[in-house]
Every structure is written in structure tokens, then in C-alpha cells.
Scaffold this active site. Structure first.
Site, short mmCIF file in Angstrom:
data_model
loop_
_atom_site.label_atom_id
_atom_site.label_comp_id
_atom_site.label_asym_id
_atom_site.label_seq_id
_atom_site.Cartn_x
_atom_site.Cartn_y
_atom_site.Cartn_z
N GLU A 173 0.63 -1.32 0.12
CA GLU A 173 0.14 0.02 -0.06
C GLU A 173 0.78 1.14 0.09
O GLU A 173 1.92 1.28 0.56
CB GLU A 173 -0.75 0.06 1.37
CG GLU A 173 -2.04 -0.58 1.32
CD GLU A 173 -3.18 0.12 0.97
OE1 GLU A 173 -3.21 1.21 0.33
OE2 GLU A 173 -4.39 -0.04 1.20
N ASP A 174 0.49 2.30 -0.42
CA ASP A 174 1.00 3.65 -0.51
C ASP A 174 0.65 4.23 0.88
O ASP A 174 1.83 4.73 1.56
CB ASP A 174 0.42 4.75 -1.45
CG ASP A 174 -0.99 4.77 -1.68
OD1 ASP A 174 -1.80 4.02 -0.72
OD2 ASP A 174 -1.47 5.69 -2.34
N ASP A 226 -4.60 5.50 6.13
CA ASP A 226 -5.05 6.54 6.72
C ASP A 226 -6.05 6.14 7.75
O ASP A 226 -5.86 5.76 8.92
CB ASP A 226 -5.58 7.40 5.67
CG ASP A 226 -6.09 8.89 6.07
OD1 ASP A 226 -5.10 9.50 6.36
OD2 ASP A 226 -7.09 9.09 5.54
N PHE A 235 -1.50 16.24 4.28
CA PHE A 235 -1.80 15.58 2.75
C PHE A 235 -0.40 15.45 2.12
O PHE A 235 0.02 16.45 2.04
CB PHE A 235 -3.05 16.29 2.19
CG PHE A 235 -3.71 15.28 1.14
CD1 PHE A 235 -4.49 14.62 1.33
CD2 PHE A 235 -2.80 15.58 -0.24
CE1 PHE A 235 -4.82 13.70 0.11
CE2 PHE A 235 -3.32 14.64 -1.19
CZ PHE A 235 -4.38 13.72 -1.09
N ARG A 250 2.16 12.48 -8.75
CA ARG A 250 2.45 11.03 -8.73
C ARG A 250 3.85 10.85 -8.97
O ARG A 250 4.73 9.98 -8.44
CB ARG A 250 1.64 9.94 -9.39
CG ARG A 250 0.29 9.82 -8.97
CD ARG A 250 -0.28 8.80 -9.59
NE ARG A 250 -2.05 8.60 -9.55
CZ ARG A 250 -2.63 8.26 -8.62
NH1 ARG A 250 -1.95 7.99 -7.65
NH2 ARG A 250 -3.87 8.36 -8.96
P1 XMP Z 1 -8.37 4.94 4.13
O1 XMP Z 1 -8.88 6.11 4.97
O2 XMP Z 1 -9.41 4.21 3.66
O3 XMP Z 1 -7.62 5.78 2.81
O4 XMP Z 1 -7.08 4.37 4.90
C1 XMP Z 1 -6.74 5.33 2.28
C2 XMP Z 1 -6.61 6.13 0.93
O5 XMP Z 1 -6.90 7.54 0.79
C3 XMP Z 1 -5.80 8.12 0.15
N1 XMP Z 1 -4.99 9.01 0.96
C4 XMP Z 1 -4.05 9.88 0.54
N2 XMP Z 1 -3.64 10.06 -0.79
N3 XMP Z 1 -2.09 11.64 0.18
C5 XMP Z 1 -2.52 11.12 -0.79
O6 XMP Z 1 -2.25 11.15 -2.00
C6 XMP Z 1 -2.71 11.54 1.36
O7 XMP Z 1 -1.98 12.18 2.29
C7 XMP Z 1 -3.63 10.43 1.49
N4 XMP Z 1 -4.26 9.85 2.74
C8 XMP Z 1 -5.12 9.15 2.17
C9 XMP Z 1 -5.04 6.86 -0.59
O8 XMP Z 1 -5.62 6.70 -1.81
C10 XMP Z 1 -5.09 5.74 0.28
O9 XMP Z 1 -5.06 4.55 -0.48
MG MG Z 2 -5.45 8.86 -4.30
#
Ligand code: XMP
Ligand code: MG
Length: 173
Positions: free
Chosen positions: A96-97, A100, A149, A162
């Protein structure tokens, strides 16, 4: 919106940390085969770099999910791409990236468990634990970051940024 310099995590720091994560993963999984499942799109570069640091036999597949929060519901997660390789009995590592609230990853892990992998582990490049709603903990975390963010190295804001080699905080102008 503008990208803040210096980066929160430099390109060199990312690569160095990936080397350490690969070492940990190899120690945990031994030389046995690993099925790596990259969560698109944000996990693309991280998965590509991590994969090249692993020396055990690895397969690569992709998954894509989006989270929609309804007005009264806790939100639903829609999966738009599902792994094509059978994961039954495999040691699976989700890549995962960012973690959150944990909603997306929690839903993905629940659905992947239904495929009965022998083992299911989670590796995230970034972790924002202060935002967590779903009780999910990654087995491997690249960097724990504050509630900002962030963009770059696969992470976007409306599909932009990206391609930045490092991770930057983003702020409104
Ligand atoms: P949840 O809330 O499901 O969200 O854990 C995960 C997804 O939300 C996006 N996300 C971000 N994307 N910068 C981003 O570019 C951020 O700081 C950020 N925080 C959440 C991301 O797609 C992740 O998979
Ligand atoms: Mg995204």
C-alpha cells in the site's frame, strides 16, 4: 495548492528504507515464494522498488479499490480490480502507499482472507496512525507521518504529483 519543500521524505530516504523493509520481509518469510499484491494506483512505485530488493521467488498482482462514505453508512469500499492469480495457500503481501483511516485496507484484507491465503501480511510505505478509525496495523511500515496530506512517489492530488521522486506535504495556496 502547492507542494512544500523540502520534502517530508527524500527519494534517498525512501530507497534506504525499502532496503531495510526488504531485509525484514526476507527474514520473516525465509526463502519461500511470496505473492505481492500492489494496491493501485498509489502503491505502484513502492511495489516496483520493493519487488526489486526481494530475492525470494515473487509473483506480482494488482488490486484497486475506492472508498465511498455514504451519508448514514460507515462507507462502502468498491473493488474495481481483483488479483488474477489464485492466492489460495499462498503467502500474500499487500503493498500500500498509505494507511489513513484504514477503511480501504480493512475491507481489502477481509475480502482477500476469503481466498484463504496461507498468510496475509500488510506493508505500507506511509502510516498516519492519528487518523485511524479501523483497527488495522501494518506488519511493515516505511515511515510514520503526521496528519498532513502528502503527494509524490505514487501519491496524488487529483491525479497530479505522482511522478515526484520524493514525498511532499501539500498545502493550499
Ligand atoms: P483510508 O482512509 O481508507 O484511505 O485508509 C486510504 C486511501 O486514501 C488516500 N489517502 C491519501 N492520498 N495523500 C494521498 O495522495 C494522502 O495524504 C492521503 N491520505 C489518504 C489514498 O488513496 C489511500 O489509499
Ligand atoms: Mg489517491
Amino acid at each position: 495548492m502547492h507542494v512544500i519543500d523540502p520534502p517530508l521524505v527524500s527519494a534517498a530516504a525512501i530507497q534506504a528504507r525499502i532496503g531495510e523493509l526488504a531485509f525484514e520481509i526476507e527474514a520473516d518469510f525465509g526463502g519461500s515464494p511470496l505473492a505481492l499484491v500492489c494496491v493501485l494506483k498509489g502503491g505502484l512505485f513502492f511495489a516496483a522498488d520493493l519487488l526489486r530488493q526481494l530475492s525470494m521467488p515473487v509473483s506480482l498482482d494488482f488490486i484497486r479499490a475506492q472508498s465511498y462514505a455514504g451519508r448514514h453508512s460507515k462507507g462502502t469500499v468498491e473493488v474495481s480490480l481483483w488479483p488474477s492469480i489464485p492466492l489460495h495457500g499462498e503467502a500474500v503481501l499487500i503493498v500500500e502507499d498509505i494507511l489513513d483511516t484504514g477503511r480501504t485496507t480493512d475491507a481489502l484484507m477481509t475480502r482477500l482472507r476469503e481466498l484463504r491465503p496461507a498468510r496475509l501480511a500488510l506493508c505500507t510505505l506511509l502510516d498516519k496512525p492519528s487518523r485511524r478509525i479501523f483497527p488495522i496495523k501494518a506488519d511493515y511500515v516505511g515511515f510514520t507521518i503526521p496528519d498532513r496530506f502528502v503527494v509524490g512517489y505514487g501519491l496524488d492530488c487529483d491525479e497530479r504529483y505522482r511522478n515526484l521522486p520524493a514525498i511532499h506535504a501539500l498545502e493550499p495556496d
